[in-house]
Scaffold this motif. Structure first.
Motif, mmCIF file in Angstrom:
data_model
loop_
_atom_site.group_PDB
_atom_site.id
_atom_site.type_symbol
_atom_site.label_atom_id
_atom_site.label_comp_id
_atom_site.label_asym_id
_atom_site.label_seq_id
_atom_site.Cartn_x
_atom_site.Cartn_y
_atom_site.Cartn_z
ATOM 1 N N TYR A 39 0.831 -1.201 0.000
ATOM 2 C CA TYR A 39 0.000 0.000 0.000
ATOM 3 C C TYR A 39 0.871 1.259 0.000
ATOM 4 O O TYR A 39 0.582 2.233 -0.710
ATOM 5 N N PRO A 47 0.190 7.350 0.286
ATOM 6 C CA PRO A 47 -1.249 7.042 0.375
ATOM 7 C C PRO A 47 -2.089 8.269 0.696
ATOM 8 O O PRO A 47 -1.672 9.144 1.465
ATOM 9 N N ARG A 58 -3.423 1.727 -6.724
ATOM 10 C CA ARG A 58 -2.536 1.430 -5.588
ATOM 11 C C ARG A 58 -2.990 0.126 -4.924
ATOM 12 O O ARG A 58 -4.178 -0.067 -4.640
ATOM 13 N N PRO A 60 -4.354 -2.247 -2.394
ATOM 14 C CA PRO A 60 -5.130 -1.826 -1.219
ATOM 15 C C PRO A 60 -4.718 -2.539 0.058
ATOM 16 O O PRO A 60 -4.080 -3.594 0.027
#
Length: 371
Positions: A39, A47, A58, A60
Motif C-alpha cells: 500500500y 497514500p 494502488r 489496497p
C-alpha cells in the motif's frame, strides 16, 4: 523464557524445543511484509488517507479490497457472484473488519452451500484485482518502489555479514520484481525471475516465503470438466463454471505456478487461484511445505525482525515464530501510524515472542528514506 515441555505444532510439524541463549553466528534478519508494505510502496506518491477513492490502482489494504474505487467497480462486474457481496464487504469498520465478515461467510457455508461458490468467486476476484493493481501500479511508478530501495540497503547489510530472509502475507509480486532487478544486475526492471516454485528458496540473496499464496499460484481442479476440453471456451467461462460447481469439485492442495488471470488450464485441467482468504482465524498457510520447512530451519538463527506494514494478527504464523525464534530478538515494527506499530509489537509480545521492540511511524516510505 525457557519452555520446559516439548509439544508438536499441528500446523507445521515442528517440535517445540528448549530455548537456549543466542550463540555467536552470522546475524540473520527476517523481514516480514504485510498489506501496508505494498500500500505504501511508492516513495514519491504517498497514500491518500483523506481521499481513498483517489488511490487508483494502488495495492489496497485488506479493508480496501472491495472499496468503491472507480478502478475496482469494473472488476466487480467480471465476477457475478461477487456483486451481491460488495455492499456487505465494501463497508468495513473498526467494529466489523473485512476479516470478520469473510469469516462469517465461511461459517454460513455449513448450512448454505452456495457460500462455497461465493468464496471461490472471491478468490478469482482477488487474483484478478491484485494482478491488475500490480500491472498498472508498478509501471506507473517506473519500477521505483520502496521494495527496490529496501533491497539496496539489504545489499549493504550483506557486506556487513548480515544475511536476510523475507516473508510476506501479500499476494502481489512487487518484491519479486525488485529482487530480480538485483539478481540480474539491473538488466530487468519489470521481470519476475521467481519463475518456478523452487526458485523462491534457491535464491541465496533473496529467499522469499509467500505465506498466503500468490497471484501466479494455483490449485489444480482434479475433477475433469467438459468445458476445459472444449478449446473454444475462454478462461472466463471456465472460471465461472468452476465457481458454479465448486462444492462438487475435487481440488488438489498441491500448489503450481500458473499464468494469466483467471488461470489458464494446464494439461486439460482447470485451476483455482491459490490464495488464503483474509479471515479472522487463519489456520493454514497457502504455501509449498518445502518453503515453510526452509523458513523454520532458519528461524533459530534470526537475530532481528523487521516488520513492514504487518499487524501481527495471524495466530498460525505467530505460533511458528514463538516456537522457533531465539530469545530476545530485536524487533522493529514499521507502520504509517505510531499506534499501529505499537499494536504490532503488543501482538507479538502476547503471542510469546519476547524481544527488544521499537515502533517506527512514517511507514515504508519514511523507513527507506531514513539513515
Amino acid at each position: 523464557r525457557l519452555r520446559d515441555r516439548a509439544s508438536a505444532c499441528s500446523l507445521c510439524g515442528v517440535v517445540r524445543r528448549h530455548r537456549a541463549p543466542n550463540t555467536p553466528h552470522i546475524p540473520m534478519r527476517l523481514v516480514i511484509f504485510g498489506a501496508g508494505a505494498s500500500y505504501d510502496s511508492s516513495p514519491t506518491l504517498r497514500p491518500q488517507a483523506d481521499d481513498p477513492l483517489a488511490e487508483g490502482w494502488r495495492p489496497p489494504l485488506a479493508d480496501g479490497l472491495f472499496s468503491d474505487r472507480p478502478e475496482f467497480r469494473e472488476v466487480f462486474t467480471r465476477f457475478p457472484r461477487v456483486i451481491p457481496l460488495v455492499a456487505r464487504l465494501g463497508r468495513p469498520s473498526p467494529d466489523r473488519s473485512l476479516e470478520s465478515m469473510l469469516s462469517q461467510l465461511q461459517a454460513e457455508a455449513n448450512e448454505y452451500p452456495i457460500r462455497h461458490c461465493d468464496l471461490a468467486a472471491i478468490r478469482y476476484y482477488l487474483q484478478f484485482l491484485l494482478w491488475e493493481c500490480e500491472r498498472h501500479w508498478h509501471p506507473s511508478r517506473h519500477a521505483v518502489t520502496n521494495y527496490i530501495a529496501l533491497l539496496d540497503r539489504v545489499q549493504r547489510w550483506r557486506r556487513g555479514h548480515t544475511n536476510t530472509i523475507f516473508a510476506t502475507f501479500n499476494y502481489d509480486r512487487l518484491f519479486e520484481y525488485a529482487a530480480t532487478f538485483y539478481l540480474t544486475e539491473g538488466q530487468h526492471i519489470y521481470r519476475n525471475g521467481y519463475d518456478t516454485l523452487d526458485s523462491y528458496i534457491a535464491t541465496p540473496d533473496f529467499p522469499f516465503i509467500k505465506l498466503h499464496g500468490s497471484i501466479d499460484w494455483g490449485h489444480r481442479v482434479d475433477t475433469p470438466l467438459e468445458i476445459v476440453a472444449n478449446s473454444q471456451d475462454h478462461v472466463w467461462q471456465i472460471a465461472n463454471e468452476v465457481t458454479r460447481l465448486y462444492p462438487e469439485l475435487n481440488v488438489s492442495r498441491e500448489i503450481v505456478k500458473i499464468v494469466e488471470r483467471p488461470p489458464q488450464p494446464q494439461e486439460g485441467r482447470a485451476f483455482v487461484p491459490a490464495l488464503a482468504l483474509p479471515l479472522n482465524s487463519k489456520a493454514e498457510f497457502v504455501c509449498p511445505q518445502q518453503h515453510i520447512d526452509f523458513l523454520v530451519a532458519r528461524l533459530p538463527k534470526v537475530t532481528s525482525l523487521l516488520l513492514i506494514g504487518w499487524r501481527g494478527l495471524e495466530p498460525h504464523f505467530l505460533s511458528l515464530l514463538a516456537q522457533n525464534l531465539p530469545i530476545n530478538v530485536e524487533i522493529l515494527a514499521v507502520s504509517g501510524r505510531l499506534a499501529s506499530a505499537q499494536e504490532t509489537l503488543s501482538n507479538l509480545l502476547q503471542a510469546g515472542i519476547p524481544g527488544t521492540g521499537r515502533a517506527f511511524a512514517g511507514g515504508f516510505s519514511d523507513l527507506v528514506a531514513s539513515d
